[in-house]
Design a protein around this motif. Structure first.
Motif, PDB file in Angstrom:
ATOM      1  N   MET A 178       0.855  -1.156   0.000  1.00 17.13           N
ATOM      2  CA  MET A 178       0.000   0.000   0.000  1.00 17.13           C
ATOM      3  C   MET A 178       0.906   1.224   0.000  1.00 17.13           C
ATOM      4  O   MET A 178       1.912   1.265   0.705  1.00 17.13           O
ATOM      5  CB  MET A 178      -0.908  -0.003   1.223  1.00 17.13           C
ATOM      6  N   LEU A 179       0.534   2.213  -0.811  1.00 21.16           N
ATOM      7  CA  LEU A 179       1.308   3.435  -0.936  1.00 21.16           C
ATOM      8  C   LEU A 179       0.468   4.633  -0.532  1.00 21.16           C
ATOM      9  O   LEU A 179      -0.746   4.630  -0.691  1.00 21.16           O
ATOM     10  CB  LEU A 179       1.775   3.618  -2.381  1.00 21.16           C
ATOM     11  N   ARG A 180       1.135   5.684  -0.022  1.00 18.94           N
ATOM     12  CA  ARG A 180       0.423   6.906   0.337  1.00 18.94           C
ATOM     13  C   ARG A 180       1.217   8.111  -0.147  1.00 18.94           C
ATOM     14  O   ARG A 180       2.433   8.146  -0.057  1.00 18.94           O
ATOM     15  CB  ARG A 180       0.241   6.991   1.845  1.00 18.94           C
ATOM     16  N   SER A 181       0.480   9.093  -0.664  1.00 18.27           N
ATOM     17  CA  SER A 181       1.073  10.357  -1.062  1.00 18.27           C
ATOM     18  C   SER A 181       0.401  11.469  -0.285  1.00 18.27           C
ATOM     19  O   SER A 181      -0.819  11.479  -0.129  1.00 18.27           O
ATOM     20  CB  SER A 181       0.863  10.595  -2.560  1.00 18.27           C
ATOM     21  N   TRP A 186       5.688   9.149  -3.167  1.00 17.75           N
ATOM     22  CA  TRP A 186       4.922   8.063  -2.554  1.00 17.75           C
ATOM     23  C   TRP A 186       5.766   7.354  -1.518  1.00 17.75           C
ATOM     24  O   TRP A 186       6.974   7.199  -1.687  1.00 17.75           O
ATOM     25  CB  TRP A 186       4.473   7.056  -3.612  1.00 17.75           C
ATOM     26  N   GLU A 209       5.776   3.709   0.835  1.00 14.62           N
ATOM     27  CA  GLU A 209       5.143   2.408   1.078  1.00 14.62           C
ATOM     28  C   GLU A 209       4.860   2.259   2.560  1.00 14.62           C
ATOM     29  O   GLU A 209       5.679   2.580   3.405  1.00 14.62           O
ATOM     30  CB  GLU A 209       6.043   1.277   0.607  1.00 14.62           C
ATOM     31  N   TYR A 254       1.067  -4.788   4.190  1.00 14.08           N
ATOM     32  CA  TYR A 254       1.503  -5.309   2.910  1.00 14.08           C
ATOM     33  C   TYR A 254       0.467  -6.299   2.391  1.00 14.08           C
ATOM     34  O   TYR A 254      -0.312  -6.846   3.151  1.00 14.08           O
ATOM     35  CB  TYR A 254       2.877  -5.948   3.063  1.00 14.08           C
TER      36      TYR A 254
END
Length: 186
Positions: free
Chosen positions: A1-4, A11, A13, A17
């Protein structure tokens, strides 16, 4: 899972997972709670993670909600502790263990509210005031249309006017309320 946090320029991680789907609580604006449904290869089963700080930290919940050969089909968190989940067997006919469940203690205990296969689940955006749920019940390659509850899942009634519910191999797998469903009944 990525977040910005910069409109997608960079991004990061994050755990969890092997995330399959992300589910914000209906009260996300105030409680900042996210649930993530996915798999944990270390224990070889489906799990969910919870964050109560908008994804900064996560707690994994490897729960006893799933008997062997079962998976969570839908996960809808109402708030930080209360979650509705539909559980189904992987292949085969409907069994009593399948259905709609609710926890009010982050998965420590579960109450089964509907027995049988559930293909889709929708929770009213105004659930706190109207207690409305919709499910799409069925069996292997069979649809039973839509069922509605206005008491948080304690009782169900069919809502099939205009639906073809006898077509083998066809299920209603996704149900959604409009954001203003109270006003426009959509």
């Amino acid at each position: 899972m990525l977040r910005s946090t910069d409109a997608g320029l960079t991004w990061v991680e994050l755990p969890p997972y092997e995330a399959r789907s992300v589910h914000p609580s209906l009260n996300y604006i105030t409680d900042h709670t996210l649930y993530v449904l996915g798999g944990d290869p270390a224990i070889g089963r489906q799990v969910f993670w919870r964050s109560t700080d908008a994804g900064e930290t996560w707690t994994i919940y490897a729960h006893d909600l799933l008997p062997p050969n079962f998976e969570i089909n839908e996960l809808v968190p109402l708030d930080a502790d209360t979650v509705y989940a539909s559980r189904r067997s992987i292949g085969g006919l409907s069994t009593p263990e399948q259905g709609l469940l609710r926890t009010t203690d982050v998965g420590v205990t579960w109450t089964q509210l509907y027995f049988g296969r559930v293909y889709g689940l929708a929770v009213s955006p105004q659930f706190a005031s109207d207690q409305t749920l919709l499910i799409s019940p069925g069996d292997y390659k069979a649809s039973y249309g839509i069922a509605k509850s206005t008491d948080g899942g304690q009782t169900w009634s069919p809502r099939n006017e205009g639906l073809v519910v006898h077509n083998p191999g066809t299920q209603i797998s996704w149900i959604q309320f409009a954001p203003d469903s109270t006003g426009n009944q959509t």
